[in-house]
Design a protein around this motif. Structure first.
Motif, PDB file in Angstrom:
ATOM      1  N   GLN A 118       1.097  -1.249  -0.019  1.00  0.00           N
ATOM      2  CA  GLN A 118      -0.094   0.125  -0.158  1.00  0.00           C
ATOM      3  C   GLN A 118       1.046   1.204  -0.065  1.00  0.00           C
ATOM      4  O   GLN A 118       0.537   2.320  -0.769  1.00  0.00           O
ATOM      5  CB  GLN A 118      -1.011   0.034   1.288  1.00  0.00           C
ATOM      6  N   GLU A 122       0.906   3.981  -2.786  1.00  0.00           N
ATOM      7  CA  GLU A 122       0.638   5.476  -2.427  1.00  0.00           C
ATOM      8  C   GLU A 122       1.908   6.522  -2.906  1.00  0.00           C
ATOM      9  O   GLU A 122       1.656   7.740  -2.884  1.00  0.00           O
ATOM     10  CB  GLU A 122       0.233   5.679  -1.243  1.00  0.00           C
ATOM     11  N   SER A 123       2.957   5.730  -2.948  1.00  0.00           N
ATOM     12  CA  SER A 123       4.262   6.621  -3.071  1.00  0.00           C
ATOM     13  C   SER A 123       4.155   7.552  -4.298  1.00  0.00           C
ATOM     14  O   SER A 123       4.799   8.504  -4.532  1.00  0.00           O
ATOM     15  CB  SER A 123       5.470   5.884  -2.942  1.00  0.00           C
TER      16      SER A 123
END
Length: 178
Positions: A118, A122-123
């Motif tokens: 996750q 999201e990075s």
């Protein structure tokens, strides 16, 4: 004095020859075995796995001391060895036996792997979705002896494999130069 707690992590990331060296000889790592896992044939041979009919993926099984090298650090290093946006193999190696998979051995590992995936998603590091599956570990079959520690036994062939496969260029572009 308490006994050292050794745990097991299992990662598939394409050619298992290329998945040993990044983890080998780090503090807290107590051994790495190249092998096959995730399939439906007991004790498969390299030829059976490579054919794509066994259901197995080439993988590495890492014995580690989580007090020295936590599972979360193993996950960080794992992501940096693969293309997490490719679900059809890794680099030049295509097909079921070369897919990237995190195999968890405990609920804690599953949760850590999901959280790590996750965070990577999201990075914004990759434009494509992170598709590496996280699956429960199953029987692991060590590969034939000549596959074990390949980078040490055949350093020139190992270097050639990493370069020609596109793995080295991908890692340099996506992880080392950012």
């Amino acid at each position: 004095m308490t006994a050292i707690q050794i745990e097991t992590a299992t990662f598939a990331g394409g050619c298992f020859w290329c998945m040993v060296k990044p983890f080998d000889e780090l503090p807290g790592i107590h051994g790495i075995v190249s092998g096959y896992t995730g399939g439906h044939i007991d004790n498969p041979s390299y030829e059976q796995v490579k054919s794509g009919t066994s259901g197995h993926a080439e993988a590495v099984q890492i014995r580690y001391n989580p007090e020295v090298f936590p599972y979360e650090k193993l996950l960080e290093l794992y992501w940096q060895q693969i293309d997490p946006t490719d679900d059809e193999g890794q680099f030049i190696d295509r097909g079921e036996s070369y897919r990237a998979i995190i195999f968890y051995h405990t609920e804690e590992q599953r949760q850590a792997a999901e959280a790590s995936k996750q965070l990577l998603a999201e990075s914004g590091k990759f434009k494509e979705p992170i598709v590496t599956p996280i699956k429960e570990a199953s029987a692991f079959y060590p590969a034939e002896e000549h596959h074990q520690g390949f980078y040490k036994k055949n350093p020139e062939k190992y270097k050639q494999e990493r370069e020609e496969s596109g793995r080295e260029a991908f890692i340099n572009q996506n992880w080392k130069n950012r």
